[in-house]
Design an enzyme around this catalytic site. Structure first.
Site, mmCIF file in Angstrom:
data_model
loop_
_atom_site.group_PDB
_atom_site.id
_atom_site.type_symbol
_atom_site.label_atom_id
_atom_site.label_comp_id
_atom_site.label_asym_id
_atom_site.label_seq_id
_atom_site.Cartn_x
_atom_site.Cartn_y
_atom_site.Cartn_z
ATOM 1 N NE ARG A 86 -3.577 -15.917 -0.989
ATOM 2 C CZ ARG A 86 -3.841 -15.100 -1.976
ATOM 3 N NH1 ARG A 86 -4.420 -13.956 -1.718
ATOM 4 N NH2 ARG A 86 -3.572 -15.415 -3.220
ATOM 5 C CB SER A 111 -3.433 -6.700 -2.972
ATOM 6 O OG SER A 111 -2.346 -6.941 -2.138
ATOM 7 C CG HIS A 154 1.188 -8.862 1.575
ATOM 8 N ND1 HIS A 154 0.363 -7.922 1.018
ATOM 9 C CD2 HIS A 154 1.292 -9.869 0.670
ATOM 10 C CE1 HIS A 154 -0.026 -8.333 -0.190
ATOM 11 N NE2 HIS A 154 0.519 -9.513 -0.417
ATOM 12 C CE LYS A 172 0.397 -8.496 -12.026
ATOM 13 N NZ LYS A 172 0.516 -8.944 -10.623
#
Ligand code: PNS
Length: 159
Positions: free
Chosen positions: A90, A128, A17, A41
Site C-alpha cells: 500500500r 481490515s 484485497h 491472534k
C-alpha cells in the site's frame, strides 16, 4: 502452469484485497488465496467464516481457489505446488515488514519468490482493522468492502 499463493489474515477481506485478487488472477494461471489460521491472534471472524466470505466474493473468478492454512507459509506454498507468493504493497510503511517477510521466506524456500502488486490508489489507505473499527461504531463501511461482506460484518457486530 503458473500457480501463486496470496496469503493473509483477511479479517475481513476488503476491496483492497479483492483488487489484488482480481489482478493476480489475471496474470497467473491459478491463484490460491491462503487464509491464515493463526491461533495466537483473536480474529473477529473464524477461519471458516473468512474462507467462506472470500469464496462468496470470488466465486465468479474460475482460476481462484480459497483455502486455509496454518504453520509456515512456505510449507503451504510448496504443498500447493506454487512458486510465487503475491503480496500487496500500500505505502512505504508496508515495505519494511514485507521485505523482511519475503527475504525470510526466500531463505527458507529459495525456489519461492514474492511478487508485489502495488495497491490501487483508491484503496491505498484501507485495512481490515480500519474497517472493523468503523463498523464497531456503526459507521458506513460500504466504500471499503463488498456488500455481502458489509452485511456479514454488521451481523457480527450486532451479536
Ligand atoms: O494479512 P497479514 O496478517 O498481513 O498476513 C501475514 C501473513 C499471513 C502473510 C504472515 O503472517 C505469514 O506468512 N504467516 C505464516 C507463518 C510464517 O510463515 N511465518 C514466517 C514468515 S517470516
Amino acid at each position: 502452469m503458473s500457480v501463486a499463493v496470496y496469503p493473509g489474515s483477511f479479517d475481513p477481506v476488503t476491496l483492497g484485497h479483492y483488487d489484488i485478487i482480481e489482478r493476480s488472477a489475471d496474470i497467473m494461471d491459478k491463484l490460491i488465496v491462503g487464509v491464515l489460521n493463526n491461533s495466537s491472534k483473536t480474529p473477529l471472524f473464524s477461519v471458516e467464516e473468512r474462507v467462506d466470505m472470500l469464496r462468496s466474493v470470488t466465486r465468479h473468478i474460475p482460476n481462484v481457489e480459497v483455502q486455509s492454512f496454518d504453520g509456515l507459509l512456505v510449507d503451504f506454498v510448496r504443498a500447493s505446488r506454487a512458486k510465487v507468493i503475491i503480496r500487496g504493497l500500500r505505502a512505504i510503511t508496508d515495505f519494511e515488514y514485507e521485505l523482511q517477510l519475503s527475504q525470510t521466506n526466500h531463505v527458507i524456500a529459495p525456489e519461492v519468490d514474492t511478487v508485489f502488486l502495488t495497491t490501487n490508489l483508491k484503496y491505498s489507505y484501507l485495512s481490515s482493522s480500519i474497517v472493523k473499527e468503523i463498523a464497531q461504531y456503526h459507521g458506513d463501511i460500504s466504500a471499503f468492502v463488498h456488500p455481502e461482506i458489509a452485511r456479514r460484518i454488521e451481523e457480527k457486530m450486532a451479536n
